[in-house]
Design an enzyme around this catalytic site. Structure first.
Site, short mmCIF file in Angstrom:
data_model
loop_
_atom_site.label_atom_id
_atom_site.label_comp_id
_atom_site.label_asym_id
_atom_site.label_seq_id
_atom_site.Cartn_x
_atom_site.Cartn_y
_atom_site.Cartn_z
N SER A 1 0.83 -1.20 0.00
CA SER A 1 0.00 0.00 0.00
C SER A 1 0.87 1.26 0.00
O SER A 1 1.79 1.39 0.81
CB SER A 1 -0.89 -0.03 1.24
OG SER A 1 -1.66 1.13 1.25
N GLY A 2 0.62 2.15 -0.93
CA GLY A 2 1.37 3.40 -1.01
C GLY A 2 2.60 3.30 -1.89
O GLY A 2 3.38 4.25 -2.01
N THR B 1 -1.46 2.44 -8.14
CA THR B 1 -2.55 3.15 -8.81
C THR B 1 -1.98 4.26 -9.69
O THR B 1 -2.44 4.47 -10.82
CB THR B 1 -3.52 3.72 -7.75
OG1 THR B 1 -3.92 2.63 -6.93
CG2 THR B 1 -4.71 4.35 -8.40
N ASN C 1 -1.44 5.31 3.19
CA ASN C 1 -1.61 6.00 1.91
C ASN C 1 -2.86 6.86 1.99
O ASN C 1 -3.92 6.37 2.39
CB ASN C 1 -1.73 4.92 0.81
CG ASN C 1 -1.84 5.53 -0.59
OD1 ASN C 1 -1.86 6.76 -0.74
ND2 ASN C 1 -1.91 4.68 -1.59
N SER D 1 -5.58 5.31 -0.64
CA SER D 1 -5.33 3.87 -0.76
C SER D 1 -6.51 3.17 -1.44
O SER D 1 -7.67 3.37 -1.08
CB SER D 1 -5.12 3.31 0.65
OG SER D 1 -4.84 1.94 0.55
N SER D 2 -6.18 2.36 -2.44
CA SER D 2 -7.25 1.60 -3.11
C SER D 2 -7.65 0.47 -2.18
O SER D 2 -6.80 -0.32 -1.77
CB SER D 2 -6.74 1.00 -4.43
OG SER D 2 -5.88 1.89 -5.07
N GLY E 1 -0.52 -5.70 -2.95
CA GLY E 1 0.67 -6.54 -2.84
C GLY E 1 0.67 -7.30 -1.53
O GLY E 1 -0.25 -7.15 -0.71
N GLU F 1 0.94 -8.38 2.08
CA GLU F 1 0.77 -7.55 3.27
C GLU F 1 1.12 -8.32 4.51
O GLU F 1 0.66 -9.46 4.69
CB GLU F 1 -0.68 -7.07 3.39
CG GLU F 1 -0.96 -5.82 2.60
CD GLU F 1 -2.38 -5.30 2.80
OE1 GLU F 1 -2.73 -4.35 2.10
OE2 GLU F 1 -3.11 -5.85 3.64
#
Ligand SMILES: Nc1ncnc2c1ncn2[C@@H]1O[C@H](COP(=O)(O)OP(=O)(O)OP(=O)(O)O)[C@@H](O)[C@H]1O
Ligand SMILES: [Mg+2]
Length: 1033
Positions: free
Chosen positions: A120-121, A125, A170, A173-174, A394, A396
Site C-alpha cells: 500500500s502506497g 494506482t 496511503n 489507498s485503493s 501486494g 501484506e
C-alpha cells in the site's frame, strides 16, 4: 558518455548506461555482478533512487520506487520519446513497458497484460494511471475514440471516490483490487474497456482505525454537495455528525481537497454516462449509509433492541425507497425459516448493531459492484485486442493479520505462480526459438503453498468453508483446531500448538502461520468465520429487494431470496474470481511493474533500508532475478550487438559484410569470450555473466576515446588542409590581382617615360625657340632642374662666391637670384655681428684703407684680431697715469725708440689717450704729442715695424720727429690713425724716410729687403732697416 537523468531528447541505450554504473547503478538488475546478494540489489536501488532514477528493470520486469514527488518525467515529450522505440534503447520507464506491450499487441496480435503489484502506497494506482494516460495520449484516435478515452480516464476518479480511502499508509489507498482491460481496435485506437473488481474492504464502511477515513465519497458529498442536494439527502455539512465517519477521528486530510474532488467526480459521472436520476439514486444510497450509521438502539428490559432514532428511519425510508416500518422491523428482528415457516425473533443490542452494519456494508459493497458494471456498460466494446492492467494489493504483513491479509497474500501467491510459470515459459520459448538447449533453472515453486490454501477438501479455504457451513458451535477456534488436524503436518503451515519452542514465542494462541514464498505470516483467526460468511439477515435482504431505488433493485435481486442454497462464502468467491483472473492473465502476455515504497513517512528522498529490504523480499524480487539470471544475464539481437561493438575488432570495423551471426562470432572470438561465457542462438547472442558484458563495455569506452582522437585528428587534418587550400587559392587570387596591378603600373610608367623622353628630345631640338608646346616641357624641366640644383649648391657663406652656371633661358633670373641671395646672406651676417666684432671690423676697415696693397706685412695682420690694448693697468707706471689725469687711456703698446743721435734702441711705452700720444720711459713722461700737433706718420712699404711720428719743427716743446718701432705695426698705426683722426696722414714710403731731428737737422732712414729684420746705424749715418721679405705680397 553522459547518463541522461530524464533530460529531454536524450536517448541512451542500455549498454551505454552501464558506463555510468558506478554512480547510478545498473539499469537492469540482471547485470548486477552479485545477483544473489540482497545487499547489492538494495544498493543499486539506492544509487538510482538518489539520482531520481525511480525505475529499474529485472529483464522485462519494471521495478518502480515511489519518489513521493513530481519528477517531470511524465510529460508529452517523454511519452513521445518512448513511443515506438526498442525497449532497451531508452532508460527504464513505465512508458517503456506500456509501449512495449502496445507494440507486442499490435505486431503479434496477442493480448497483453501489465501486472502492477506492491504494498500500500508503493505507487500501483499512480503507475496504472500513467499507463492509461500514455495510451490516451499516444494512441491514434477518432471522434468516437475520444469519448471512450475520456470514459476510460474518468472511470478512475469515480472508482477512487468510491473505492479509495485515506489509510495510515496511503492518503489515497485503493481498498479493492482492480483489473482493467483496455480494448483496442485494429488500428490501435482505444475503443473500450472492462473492469473487474476484487474484494472491496467493506468493513471500512462501518469502522475505521484511528487516523484513517471512510471511503472518499462520503466526505466529498458532505464537503462539496450543494445545499439543495444535502437538504434533499437530509445531510448536514459536518462529517462529525455521522457515526460512520468519526471512528478514525480524521475528517480532514491535508493532501486531499474533498470539495474540488467532488466536482471532479460529478463531472466524471456525467462523462461516463450517468443520467441525473442515476446520480441522484446513487447519492441517495451513499446518504442512506450515513443515516444507517446514525441509527441508535435502545435496550428493552427483555434485552431486545429497539430503535431510538426515528428521524433516521424517515430519511432512510425515503432515500432507499422502502417502507419505514418494515425497515425498522428488519433492523431489530431476524427471520428464520424453520420447517418451511418463517419465524421472527427479536435481536439483542449487539445483534441489532451488527445487522445494521451488515446492511450498510452490503448496500455499499453491492453498489460499488454495480458502479463497476455501470462503467463497464459505458465502455463495452467487443472483438478487440486488449491490454489488461492489474492494480492489485501486494503482499501484506502487519502486526495482526486477519482474513483480508489471508486473501490478499493468497492472491499474491497465485500471481507469483503465474509469474514463475510465465517467465520460465517465456525463457524456455526464447531458448527454443533461438535453438539453445534448455538448462533447468533452480527456483522455488510456490504451487505447494497455493495448493495448501485452495485445494478442494484439504485446502485452508475448504476447511474454513466447512466450519462456516457446519451446524453446531463452529467458531474461529474450532476452525484453527480443524486446521491443525487436517493440514497440521504441512511443511508450510504451523500453529501455536504445533510450532517448535522458538516459533511459539512469536505466535499468539489464536494464530496460524503460513510460510509464503515471500516469507512467514501469522494470521489471527478471530473474525475469519464471520468475514467468510459475510451474512446479511434475510429480512434485511427482503427490504432491500422491495426498494424503489433502481440501483438497489439491481443490487438486491429477488431471485436471491428464492434461492435456498447458501451463498458462496467470501473466500470461495475470492478463490473463484482469482481462478478466473489467472485464466485471463494466462491467456495474455504479461509485463510486470513491481512498486516499492521508500519510506513510511510519505517523504521524498528518504530511502529506508529496512522497509525496502522487507518489500524486496515480499515482492519476491530476488526470486524474480534468480529466475531471470538462471540462464543468461544478457541477450541481444546480432544486429544490435554487432552495431554497438563492431569497432572492437578489426575484421568487423568499420562494417561487416558477411552474415550477422558470423560477424558476432568473429567479434566475440576476437574479444576472447570463453565458450562457457556465451551462446549463439538463431538471431541473438546470449551472454551468461554481466562481467563479460562490462569488460566489453569498458573496452568500448576506451576504444571510443581512441576513435574519438582519431576522428579528431583526421578532422583537424582535414579542416586544416581545407583551410590551407582556401588560404592558398585566396593568396593566388590576391597575387594575380596584385601582379596585374603592378604590370599595369609598370606599363603606365613606361608609357609615361617614353612620353617624357619624346617631349624631352623634342624640347631639346626646339630649345632655342620661343616657348611653344614642343619645348615647354623641356624648358620647364631645365628650369626646374636648375632651380633644384641651385637649391642643393647655394653658397654657404658670404665669402663663398660660387654659383651654378645657369642655362641660357635663366641667366637673368639666375643673376637676380644670386644678388638677392647674397644680399640676404650679408643681411643675415650683419644681423649676427655683435658690437665688439663690429668695432674690430671697423678698425680692420681703417687698416685696410691705409695699408692694403701698400705694406708688406699687412696681409699677415688681417687674420690677427686687434687688441683693445697691449698693456694693462699694472704694466703702466701709476705716476704716468697720475700725470695723465683725467685723460682716458685708449691704447698702450710697448715700442722701441731710436735715439735721434746714434739711433740707439730704447724700450719705451706708447700710450694713446683721447687727446694725445705719449711716450713713456718707466715713470717718466718723455714726450707728449697732441694729436693736433701730429703732422703725419711715415712708415715703409716693407715688412718692418719702424714708423716716424712727425711733429712741427717750430714747436719748441718738441725735440723733433720720433722714430719708433712696434711689433704690431699695423694695429698700432691703425689705432693712432683712429685716435688722432689721421687716416689720411699716414705716408707709406718706398726706399727711405726723411725726418727732422730738431734744430733744423734731418735724419734719413733707409729701408731695404733682406732675409731678417735688422735695425742699425749705417756707415753713412742713416738708420738702416732691413726688413724680411714676405712671400704673400
Ligand atoms: N510515480 C510517482 N510519482 C510521484 N508520486 C507518486 C508516484 N507514485 C506514487 N506516488 C505518490 O504516492 C502516493 C501513493 O501512490 P498510490 O496510490 O499509487 O499507491 P498504491 O500502491 O496504489 O497504494 P494502495 O495499495 O494503498 O492503493 C500517491 O498518492 C502519490 O502521492
Ligand atoms: Mg492504489
Amino acid at each position: 558518455m553522459r547518463y541522461a537523468v530524464g533530460s529531454d531528447g536524450v536517448r541512451i541505450s542500455m549498454e551505454s548506461a552501464l558506463t555510468a554504473r558506478d554512480r547510478v547503478g545498473v539499469q537492469d538488475f540482471v547485470l548486477l555482478e552479485n545477483h544473489t546478494s540482497e545487499a547489492a540489489f538494495i544498493e543499486n536501488l539506492r544509487k538510482r533512487f538518489k539520482e531520481n532514477l525511480i525505475y529499474t528493470y529485472i529483464g522485462s520486469v519494471l521495478v518502480s520506487v515511489n519518489p513521493y514527488k513530481d519528477l517531470e518525467i511524465y510529460t508529452k515529450n517523454h511519452m513521445e520519446r518512448y513511443r515506438g522505440v526498442n525497449f532497451y534503447e531508452v532508460s527504464p520507464h513505465v512508458y517503456a513497458v506500456s509501449d512495449n506491450s502496445y507494440r507486442s499487441m499490435r505486431t503479434e496480435r496477442k493480448d497483453q497484460c501489465i501486472l502492477i503489484s506492491g504494498e500500500s502506497g508503493a505507487g500501483k494506482t499512480e503507475a496504472s494511471k500513467k499507463i492509461l494516460q500514455y495510451y490516451a495520449v499516444t494512441c491514434p484516435a477518432s471522434d468516437q475514440v475520444e469519448t471512450v478515452k475520456d470514459r476510460l480516464l474518468q472511470s478512475n476518479p469515480v472508482l477512487e471516490a468510491f473505492g479509495n480511502a485515506k489509510t495510515l499508509r496511503n492518503d489515497n489507498s485503493s481498498r479493492f483490487g482492480k483489473y482493467m482491460d483496455i480494448q483496442f481496435d485494429f488500428k490501435g485506437a482505444p475503443v473500450g474497456g472492462h473492469i473487474l473488481n476484487y474484494l472491496l474492504e467493506k468493513s471500512r464502511v462501518v469502522h475505521q482505525n484511528h487516523g484513517e477515513r471512510n471511503f472518499h465519497i462520503f466526505y466529498q458529498l458532505i464537503e462539496g454537495g450543494e445545499e439543495d442536494l444535502l437538504r434533499r439527502l437530509g445531510l448536514e455539512r459536518n462529517p462529525q455528525q455521522y457515526q460512520y465517519l468519526v471512528k478514525g477521528n480524521c475528517p480532514k486530510v491535508s493532501s486531499i481537497n474533498d470539495r474540488s474532488d467532488w466536482k471532479v467526480v460529478r463531472k466524471a459521472l456525467s462523462v461516463i454516462g450517468f443520467s441525473e436520476d442515476e446520480v441522484e439514486e446513487l447519492l441517495n444510497i451513499i446518504a442512506s449509509v450515513l443515516h444507517l450509521g446514525n441509527i441508535q438502539y435502545g435496550g428493552e428490559d427483555s434485552g431486545n433492541a429497539y430503535i431510538t432514532t426515528d428521524t433516521q428511519i424517515k430519511y432512510l425510508a425515503r432515500l432507499l425507497g422502502v417502507d419505514g416500518l418494515v425497515l425498522k422491523e428488519a433492523l431489530t428482528h431476524k427471520t428464520i425459516i424453520a420447517k418451511g415457516e418463517e419465524l421472527k425473533s427479536p435481536l439483542n443490542l449487539e445483534q441489532a448493531s451488527s445487522a445494521r452494519d451488515a446492511l450498510s456494508k452490503a448496500v455499499y459493497g453491492r453498489t460499488f459492484t454495480w458502479l463497476v458494471n455501470k462503467i463497464n456498460v459505458s465502455l463495452t466494446y467487443k472483438n478487440a485486442s486488449v491490454i489488461g492492467l492489474l492494480d492489485i494489493y501486494g503482499f501484506e504483513v502487519f502486526q495482526h493479520n486477519s482474513f483480508e491479509q489471508f486473501c490478499i497474500n493468497y492472491c499474491n501467491e497465485k500471481l507469483q505462480q503465474l509469474f514463475i510459470e510465465l517467465t520460465l515459459k517465456s525463457e524456455q520459448d526464447e531458448y527454443e526459438a533461438e535453438g539453445i538447449t534448455w538448462e533447468p533453472v533452480q527456483y522455488f515453486n510456490n504451487k505447494i503453498i497455493c495448493d495448501l490454501v485452495e485445494e478442494k477438501f484439504k485446502g485452508i479455504i475448504s476447511i474454513l468453508d466447512e466450519e462456516c457451513l457446519r451446524p453446531g458451535d463452529a467458531s474461529d477456534i474450532t476452525f484453527l483446531e480443524k486446521l491443525e488436524n487436517t493440514v497440521g503436518g504441512h511443511a508450510h503451515l504451523t500453529t501455536h500448538k504445533l510450532a517448535d519452542g522458538k516459533t511459539r514465542k512469536v505466535m499468539g494462541r489464536e494464530e496460524f502461520r503460513l510460510l509464503h514464498y515471500a516469507g512467514e505470516v501469522n494470521y489471527n483467526v478471530n473474525g475469519f468465520l464471520d468475514k467468510n460468511n459475510d451474512l446479511l439477515f434475510r429480512n434485511l435482504k427482503e427490504v432491500m429487494c422491495m426498494s424503489d431505488n433502481k440501483i438497489l433493485t439491481q443490487c438486491f435481486d429477488r431471485a436471491e431470496l428464492k434461492d435456498s442454497k447458501r451463498p458462496e462464502t467470501a473466500a470461495t468467491q475470492f478463490k473463484t474470481s482469482l481462478a478466473k483472473l489467472m485464466e485471463i492473465l494466462m491467456s495474455k502476455e504479461p509485463s510486470y511493474v513491481r512498486c516499492i515504497k521508500p519510506n513510511d513517512a510519505k517523504q521524498a528522498g528518504r530511502f529506508d533500508d529496512v522497509l525496502i529490504r522487507h518489500q524486496v523480499k515480499y515482492l519476491g524480487l530476488m526470486e524474480n532475478l534468480r529466475v531471470r539470471r538462471a540462464g543468461f544475464a544478457y541477450r541481444r539481437h546480432y544486429e544490435t550487438f554487432l552495431q554497438r561493438y563492431k569497432s572492437l575488432c578489426p575484421e568487423t570495423w568499420p562494417s561487416w559484410q558477411g552474415k550477422l551471426a558470423d560477424g558476432v562470432s568473429t567479434l566475440v572470438k576476437h574479444l576472447g569470450y570463453k565458450p562457457e561465457e556465451y551462446k549463439l542462438g538463431r538471431s541473438k547472442i546470449f551472454i551468461r555473466f554481466p562481467k563479460t558484458l562490462f569488460a566489453t563495455e569498458d573496452a568500448l569506452e576506451t576504444r571510443k576515446h581512441s576513435l574519438a582522437s582519431k576522428l579528431q585528428s583526421s578532422w583537424k587534418g582535414y579542416s586544416q588542409k581545407t583551410k590551407y587550400r582556401k588560404l592558398r587559392s585566396s593568396a593566388v587570387v590576391v597575387q594575380a590581382w596584385w601582379r596585374g596591378i603592378l604590370a599595369c603600373r609598370r606599363a603606365q610608367r613606361k608609357r609615361q617615360a617614353a612620353n617624357t623622353i619624346r617631349r624631352f628630345i623634342k624640347g631639346f631640338i626646339y630649345r632655342h625657340n620661343e616657348r611653344c608646346p614642343e619645348n615647354e616641357y623641356f624648358l620647364d624641366y631645365v628650369r626646374y632642374s636648375f632651380l633644384m640644383k641651385l637649391r642643393r649648391n647655394l653658397p654657404k657663406s658670404v665669402l663663398d662666391k660660387s654659383w651654378p652656371t645657369a642655362p641660357t633661358a635663366l641667366i637673368e633670373a639666375s643673376e637676380q637670384l644670386r644678388k638677392l641671395y647674397m644680399q640676404n646672406m650679408v643681411w643675415g651676417y650683419c644681423k649676427r655681428i655683435n658690437p665688439e666684432w663690429k668695432h674690430q671690423l671697423e678698425q680692420k676697415m681703417v687698416a685696410s684703407e691705409i695699408f692694403k696693397n701698400k705694406k708688406d706685412n699687412y696681409p699677415q695682420s688681417v687674420p690677427k684680431l686687434f687688441m683693445g690694448t697691449r698693456l694693462n693697468g699694472e704694466e703702466i707706471n701709476p705716476k704716468v697715469l697720475q700725470s695723465l689725469g683725467s685723460e682716458t687711456m685708449k691704447y698702450a703698446v710697448p715700442v722701441t725708440k731710436y735715439d735721434r743721435k746714434g739711433y740707439k734702441a730704447r724700450p719705451r711705452q706708447l700710450l694713446l689717450t683721447s687727446n694725445c700720444a705719449v711716450i713713456v720711459e718707466e715713470a717718466k713722461l718723455k714726450q707728449r704729442i697732441d694729436y693736433a700737433a701730429l703732422k703725419g706718420i711715415s712708415v715703409s712699404s716693407l715688412s718692418d715695424g719702424v714708423f716716424v711720428l712727425h711733429v712741427p719743427t717750430e714747436d719748441k716743446k718738441q725735440k723733433g720727429d720720433v722714430v719708433l718701432q712696434s711689433d704690431h705695426i699695423i694695429e698700432t698705426l691703425t689705432k693712432v690713425a683712429i685716435c688722432a683722426d689721421k687716416v689720411n696722414s699716414i705716408n707709406i714710403n718706398q726706399g727711405s724716410i726723411t725726418f727732422t731731428m730738431g734744430q733744423g737737422k734731418e735724419g734719413i732712414i733707409d729701408f731695404t729687403s733682406g732675409s731678417e729684420l735688422l735695425v742699425a746705424k749705417a756707415k753713412n749715418g742713416h738708420l738702416s732697416v732691413t726688413a724680411p721679405r714676405l712671400n704673400s705680397r
